[in-house]
Design a protein around this motif. Sequence first.
Motif, PDB file in Angstrom:
ATOM      1  N   ASP A   1      -7.461  -5.225  -3.588  1.00 52.50           N
ATOM      2  CA  ASP A   1      -6.629  -6.342  -3.129  1.00 52.50           C
ATOM      3  C   ASP A   1      -5.417  -6.530  -4.041  1.00 52.50           C
ATOM      4  O   ASP A   1      -5.526  -6.458  -5.275  1.00 52.50           O
ATOM      5  CB  ASP A   1      -7.444  -7.632  -3.105  1.00 52.50           C
TER       6      ASP A   1
ATOM      7  N   GLU B   1      -4.667 -10.451  -1.756  1.00 49.83           N
ATOM      8  CA  GLU B   1      -4.281 -10.083  -0.396  1.00 49.83           C
ATOM      9  C   GLU B   1      -4.729  -8.651  -0.114  1.00 49.83           C
ATOM     10  O   GLU B   1      -4.422  -7.740  -0.877  1.00 49.83           O
ATOM     11  CB  GLU B   1      -2.757 -10.180  -0.246  1.00 49.83           C
ATOM     12  N   LYS B   2      -5.431  -8.462   0.967  1.00 47.23           N
ATOM     13  CA  LYS B   2      -5.911  -7.131   1.310  1.00 47.23           C
ATOM     14  C   LYS B   2      -4.742  -6.240   1.734  1.00 47.23           C
ATOM     15  O   LYS B   2      -3.776  -6.702   2.326  1.00 47.23           O
ATOM     16  CB  LYS B   2      -6.959  -7.189   2.423  1.00 47.23           C
ATOM     17  N   GLN B   3      -4.845  -4.946   1.424  1.00 54.47           N
ATOM     18  CA  GLN B   3      -3.818  -3.998   1.812  1.00 54.47           C
ATOM     19  C   GLN B   3      -3.970  -3.610   3.290  1.00 54.47           C
ATOM     20  O   GLN B   3      -5.084  -3.500   3.791  1.00 54.47           O
ATOM     21  CB  GLN B   3      -3.905  -2.740   0.948  1.00 54.47           C
ATOM     22  N   ASN B   4      -2.844  -3.411   3.927  1.00 54.02           N
ATOM     23  CA  ASN B   4      -2.834  -2.937   5.309  1.00 54.02           C
ATOM     24  C   ASN B   4      -2.992  -1.419   5.291  1.00 54.02           C
ATOM     25  O   ASN B   4      -2.069  -0.691   4.911  1.00 54.02           O
ATOM     26  CB  ASN B   4      -1.525  -3.336   5.992  1.00 54.02           C
ATOM     27  N   GLU B   5      -4.152  -0.945   5.693  1.00 56.44           N
ATOM     28  CA  GLU B   5      -4.439   0.483   5.637  1.00 56.44           C
ATOM     29  C   GLU B   5      -3.494   1.293   6.517  1.00 56.44           C
ATOM     30  O   GLU B   5      -3.229   2.471   6.241  1.00 56.44           O
ATOM     31  CB  GLU B   5      -5.891   0.746   6.052  1.00 56.44           C
ATOM     32  N   GLU B   6      -2.979   0.700   7.584  1.00 52.23           N
ATOM     33  CA  GLU B   6      -2.077   1.426   8.478  1.00 52.23           C
ATOM     34  C   GLU B   6      -0.735   1.722   7.809  1.00 52.23           C
ATOM     35  O   GLU B   6      -0.009   2.622   8.240  1.00 52.23           O
ATOM     36  CB  GLU B   6      -1.853   0.626   9.758  1.00 52.23           C
ATOM     37  N   GLU B   7      -0.410   0.986   6.760  1.00 57.49           N
ATOM     38  CA  GLU B   7       0.857   1.191   6.062  1.00 57.49           C
ATOM     39  C   GLU B   7       0.695   2.042   4.812  1.00 57.49           C
ATOM     40  O   GLU B   7       1.678   2.336   4.119  1.00 57.49           O
ATOM     41  CB  GLU B   7       1.462  -0.159   5.668  1.00 57.49           C
TER      42      GLU B   7
ATOM     43  N   THR C   1      -6.826   1.102  -3.760  1.00 58.06           N
ATOM     44  CA  THR C   1      -7.107   0.439  -2.483  1.00 58.06           C
ATOM     45  C   THR C   1      -7.481  -1.038  -2.629  1.00 58.06           C
ATOM     46  O   THR C   1      -7.721  -1.710  -1.632  1.00 58.06           O
ATOM     47  CB  THR C   1      -8.262   1.155  -1.757  1.00 58.06           C
TER      48      THR C   1
ATOM     49  N   PRO D   1       0.794  -1.236   0.000  1.00 62.26           N
ATOM     50  CA  PRO D   1       0.000   0.000   0.000  1.00 62.26           C
ATOM     51  C   PRO D   1       0.822   1.281   0.000  1.00 62.26           C
ATOM     52  O   PRO D   1       0.262   2.367   0.108  1.00 62.26           O
ATOM     53  CB  PRO D   1      -0.813  -0.120   1.291  1.00 62.26           C
TER      54      PRO D   1
END
Length: 315
Positions: free
Chosen positions: A147, A192-198, A145, A113
């Motif tokens: 996957d 694979e879902k993205q890590n929103e915190e990153e 945003t 991300p």
Amino acid sequence: MRAVFMGTPDFAVSILDAVIEMGVDVTAVVTQPDRPKGRGKAVQISDVKARALELGLPVYQPVRIKKDPEFVELLREMSPDVMVVAAFGQILPKEVLDIPRLGCINVHASLLPKYRGSAPIQWSVINGDRTAGVTTMQMDVGMDTGDMLEKAEIELAPDETGGSLFDRLAVLGAELIQSTLRKAEAGELHPEKQNEEEATHAAMLTKEMGDIDWSKDAESIERLIRGLNPWPSAFSALDGKVIKIWKAQVLPESASSGKKEAGEVVSVSKTAFDVKTGKGLLRILELQPSGKKRMAADAFLRGYPVKEGDRFVKA
């Protein structure tokens, strides 16, 4: 496999060629409308349109797909198995994303991300990243945003520029989209879902970004020079004249430069000159006066005498 391709700049051309090379039936190419560019404001077509016309492919140029229900219906009638998107320049609405059975697959020039947005390549250089890469992504209604499908990564060279990294990632992206499409057709992808915190955002580049702030440290300025090469380029003003700076070298602070001001020339040789920054010195190696060609510093110094105490300021 039948595909609709969406893209606009030269980065997307290599992706289009890769899709065709693997035998995909590209039934249509969608790109941004022709727009005036340059000083003369002559209307120019996109790189993708130029390539599509060379290949004899049908080209469509909707102003805004979101606001064009007739074009959405046309896409639906094309019944593509997949839509391949690379630096297209428009966010696709859900009604378009839902058309292909394999969805819309985007080729994004960053390791998501990280660096969502329009200028991931240049920001990788500007920020001093050690690696960069390409991600293929199953698109959703957000801005980059969706996957993640596959990634490919490379190391940045010490002298990497925005232009050189652009070329390398275009090749990498072409290889990656072929892999992703083969796996999509075979049902072998594992989204694979993205890590929103990153997540980080790569803001759009502007010409104003290139106006050098000499109070910043030498390393940051040198990376800016490389990251904005070839566009929009880094520049500064000397004696009221705007000068583009294309290549520089970071040096440690010298004993004699301690009392100098940021932007001030602290030493001049036959082949280069050193400028004080907020931290460290920047040796100027290649530059371009307004209206002239790019030249090495020694050639510049023969025609534009620079002396110790001269000062670069924001243009």
